[in-house]
Scaffold this motif. Structure first.
Motif, PDB file in Angstrom:
ATOM      1  N   MET A 115     -58.173 -54.162 -77.271  1.00 30.20           N
ATOM      2  CA  MET A 115     -58.061 -53.836 -75.857  1.00 30.20           C
ATOM      3  C   MET A 115     -58.102 -52.322 -75.719  1.00 30.20           C
ATOM      4  N   PHE A 116     -58.687 -51.852 -74.627  1.00 32.42           N
ATOM      5  CA  PHE A 116     -58.838 -50.434 -74.330  1.00 32.42           C
ATOM      6  C   PHE A 116     -58.072 -50.131 -73.047  1.00 32.42           C
ATOM      7  N   VAL A 117     -57.283 -49.051 -73.053  1.00 30.22           N
ATOM      8  CA  VAL A 117     -56.433 -48.707 -71.915  1.00 30.22           C
ATOM      9  C   VAL A 117     -56.786 -47.301 -71.427  1.00 30.22           C
ATOM     10  N   THR A 118     -56.932 -47.166 -70.116  1.00 29.83           N
ATOM     11  CA  THR A 118     -57.155 -45.851 -69.523  1.00 29.83           C
ATOM     12  C   THR A 118     -55.959 -45.478 -68.665  1.00 29.83           C
ATOM     13  N   ASN A 119     -55.688 -44.194 -68.639  1.00 33.15           N
ATOM     14  CA  ASN A 119     -54.579 -43.649 -67.893  1.00 33.15           C
ATOM     15  C   ASN A 119     -55.111 -42.414 -67.179  1.00 33.15           C
ATOM     16  N   ALA A 120     -55.308 -42.497 -65.881  1.00 36.32           N
ATOM     17  CA  ALA A 120     -55.792 -41.373 -65.085  1.00 36.32           C
ATOM     18  C   ALA A 120     -54.642 -40.887 -64.215  1.00 36.32           C
ATOM     19  N   CYS A 121     -54.156 -39.693 -64.518  1.00 35.21           N
ATOM     20  CA  CYS A 121     -52.994 -39.130 -63.839  1.00 35.21           C
ATOM     21  C   CYS A 121     -53.466 -38.091 -62.824  1.00 35.21           C
ATOM     22  N   PHE A 122     -53.000 -38.231 -61.581  1.00 34.12           N
ATOM     23  CA  PHE A 122     -53.313 -37.281 -60.519  1.00 34.12           C
ATOM     24  C   PHE A 122     -52.002 -36.749 -59.962  1.00 34.12           C
ATOM     25  N   GLU A 123     -51.869 -35.430 -59.955  1.00 33.20           N
ATOM     26  CA  GLU A 123     -50.655 -34.795 -59.445  1.00 33.20           C
ATOM     27  C   GLU A 123     -51.051 -33.847 -58.318  1.00 33.20           C
ATOM     28  N   VAL A 124     -50.253 -33.836 -57.250  1.00 33.16           N
ATOM     29  CA  VAL A 124     -50.560 -33.025 -56.075  1.00 33.16           C
ATOM     30  C   VAL A 124     -49.248 -32.560 -55.438  1.00 33.16           C
ATOM     31  N   ASP A 125     -49.324 -31.455 -54.677  1.00 32.20           N
ATOM     32  CA  ASP A 125     -48.155 -31.033 -53.907  1.00 32.20           C
ATOM     33  C   ASP A 125     -47.684 -32.190 -53.040  1.00 32.20           C
ATOM     34  N   LYS A 126     -46.390 -32.283 -52.825  1.00 33.35           N
ATOM     35  CA  LYS A 126     -45.838 -33.399 -52.050  1.00 33.35           C
ATOM     36  C   LYS A 126     -46.504 -33.550 -50.684  1.00 33.35           C
ATOM     37  N   ALA A 127     -46.896 -32.449 -50.068  1.00 31.05           N
ATOM     38  CA  ALA A 127     -47.539 -32.519 -48.755  1.00 31.05           C
ATOM     39  C   ALA A 127     -48.901 -33.206 -48.816  1.00 31.05           C
ATOM     40  N   GLY A 128     -49.473 -33.305 -50.004  1.00 27.50           N
ATOM     41  CA  GLY A 128     -50.785 -33.933 -50.163  1.00 27.50           C
ATOM     42  C   GLY A 128     -50.742 -35.375 -50.612  1.00 27.50           C
ATOM     43  N   GLU A 129     -49.570 -36.000 -50.563  1.00 29.62           N
ATOM     44  CA  GLU A 129     -49.452 -37.367 -51.066  1.00 29.62           C
ATOM     45  C   GLU A 129     -50.362 -38.353 -50.328  1.00 29.62           C
ATOM     46  N   ASP A 130     -50.643 -38.122 -49.064  1.00 27.43           N
ATOM     47  CA  ASP A 130     -51.528 -39.044 -48.337  1.00 27.43           C
ATOM     48  C   ASP A 130     -52.890 -39.166 -49.015  1.00 27.43           C
ATOM     49  N   ARG A 131     -53.383 -38.072 -49.609  1.00 30.51           N
ATOM     50  CA  ARG A 131     -54.661 -38.125 -50.343  1.00 30.51           C
ATOM     51  C   ARG A 131     -54.546 -39.069 -51.536  1.00 30.51           C
ATOM     52  N   LEU A 132     -53.403 -39.030 -52.224  1.00 28.57           N
ATOM     53  CA  LEU A 132     -53.211 -39.919 -53.373  1.00 28.57           C
ATOM     54  C   LEU A 132     -53.055 -41.368 -52.935  1.00 28.57           C
ATOM     55  N   LYS A 133     -52.369 -41.582 -51.820  1.00 29.88           N
ATOM     56  CA  LYS A 133     -52.232 -42.952 -51.307  1.00 29.88           C
ATOM     57  C   LYS A 133     -53.601 -43.532 -50.978  1.00 29.88           C
ATOM     58  N   ALA A 134     -54.455 -42.727 -50.347  1.00 29.43           N
ATOM     59  CA  ALA A 134     -55.805 -43.186 -50.000  1.00 29.43           C
ATOM     60  C   ALA A 134     -56.614 -43.460 -51.263  1.00 29.43           C
ATOM     61  N   LYS A 135     -56.466 -42.605 -52.260  1.00 23.01           N
ATOM     62  CA  LYS A 135     -57.172 -42.806 -53.527  1.00 23.01           C
ATOM     63  C   LYS A 135     -56.695 -44.082 -54.206  1.00 23.01           C
ATOM     64  N   ALA A 136     -55.407 -44.336 -54.159  1.00 22.56           N
ATOM     65  CA  ALA A 136     -54.853 -45.555 -54.768  1.00 22.56           C
ATOM     66  C   ALA A 136     -55.426 -46.805 -54.087  1.00 22.56           C
ATOM     67  N   ARG A 137     -55.489 -46.797 -52.759  1.00 21.56           N
ATOM     68  CA  ARG A 137     -56.058 -47.941 -52.027  1.00 21.56           C
ATOM     69  C   ARG A 137     -57.530 -48.148 -52.395  1.00 21.56           C
ATOM     70  N   LYS A 138     -58.288 -47.048 -52.438  1.00 20.22           N
ATOM     71  CA  LYS A 138     -59.717 -47.142 -52.763  1.00 20.22           C
ATOM     72  C   LYS A 138     -59.908 -47.643 -54.194  1.00 20.22           C
ATOM     73  N   ASN A 139     -59.145 -47.097 -55.136  1.00 22.61           N
ATOM     74  CA  ASN A 139     -59.260 -47.538 -56.532  1.00 22.61           C
ATOM     75  C   ASN A 139     -58.979 -49.035 -56.664  1.00 22.61           C
ATOM     76  N   GLU A 140     -57.944 -49.494 -55.978  1.00 25.79           N
ATOM     77  CA  GLU A 140     -57.568 -50.915 -56.034  1.00 25.79           C
ATOM     78  C   GLU A 140     -58.723 -51.795 -55.540  1.00 25.79           C
ATOM     79  N   GLN A 141     -59.359 -51.389 -54.462  1.00 25.47           N
ATOM     80  CA  GLN A 141     -60.487 -52.150 -53.924  1.00 25.47           C
ATOM     81  C   GLN A 141     -61.691 -52.098 -54.861  1.00 25.47           C
ATOM     82  N   ASP A 142     -62.002 -50.905 -55.347  1.00 27.21           N
ATOM     83  CA  ASP A 142     -63.198 -50.716 -56.168  1.00 27.21           C
ATOM     84  C   ASP A 142     -63.141 -51.465 -57.501  1.00 27.21           C
ATOM     85  N   ILE A 143     -61.967 -51.538 -58.092  1.00 23.47           N
ATOM     86  CA  ILE A 143     -61.866 -52.070 -59.454  1.00 23.47           C
ATOM     87  C   ILE A 143     -61.806 -53.604 -59.498  1.00 23.47           C
TER      88      ILE A 143
END
Length: 112
Positions: free
Chosen positions: A1-29
């Motif tokens: 089995m192969f495991v990927t770990n993609a870590c994204f860190e952003v200033d707290k004020a930018g969390e909405d960008r990460l939330k949107a990315k999480a939703r998109k990733n979930e749909q795409d994968i």
């Protein structure tokens, strides 16, 4: 089995960008060939928020095929082009760290 770990860190004020990315990733994968599982992990730091996208694949080739799909490649090209044309960095840029692992199974022939 192969495991990927993609870590994204952003200033707290930018969390909405990460939330949107999480939703998109979930749909795409969803339905990706060879995908075993996918999770999104979140943690707070003093000044930043970190999201880690963890996906498990039957084989590394499955992950390579998914990450190389036309839609993904074109999305990155378009983002680079927009940045080049505008000369503007995102208000809350991500710090991105990628890690890749192979699952190690204990040898069943040895006594523990």
């Amino acid at each position: 089995m192969f495991v990927t770990n993609a870590c994204f860190e952003v200033d707290k004020a930018g969390e909405d960008r990460l939330k949107a990315k999480a939703r998109k990733n979930e749909q795409d994968i969803q339905g990706a060939s060879g995908l075993v599982s996918y999770e999104c992990w979140r943690t707070d730091h003093k000044d930043t928020i970190e999201y880690v996208f963890v996906s498990k694949w039957e084989k590394q080739d499955h992950f390579k095929a998914w990450i190389s799909r036309d839609a993904h490649v074109e999305e990155h090209k378009a983002r680079r082009q927009r940045k080049k044309e505008s000369g503007v960095e995102p208000q809350y840029p991500f710090k991105k760290t990628l890690r890749f692992y192979e699952v190690v199974e204990p040898d069943q022939t040895e006594q523990v």
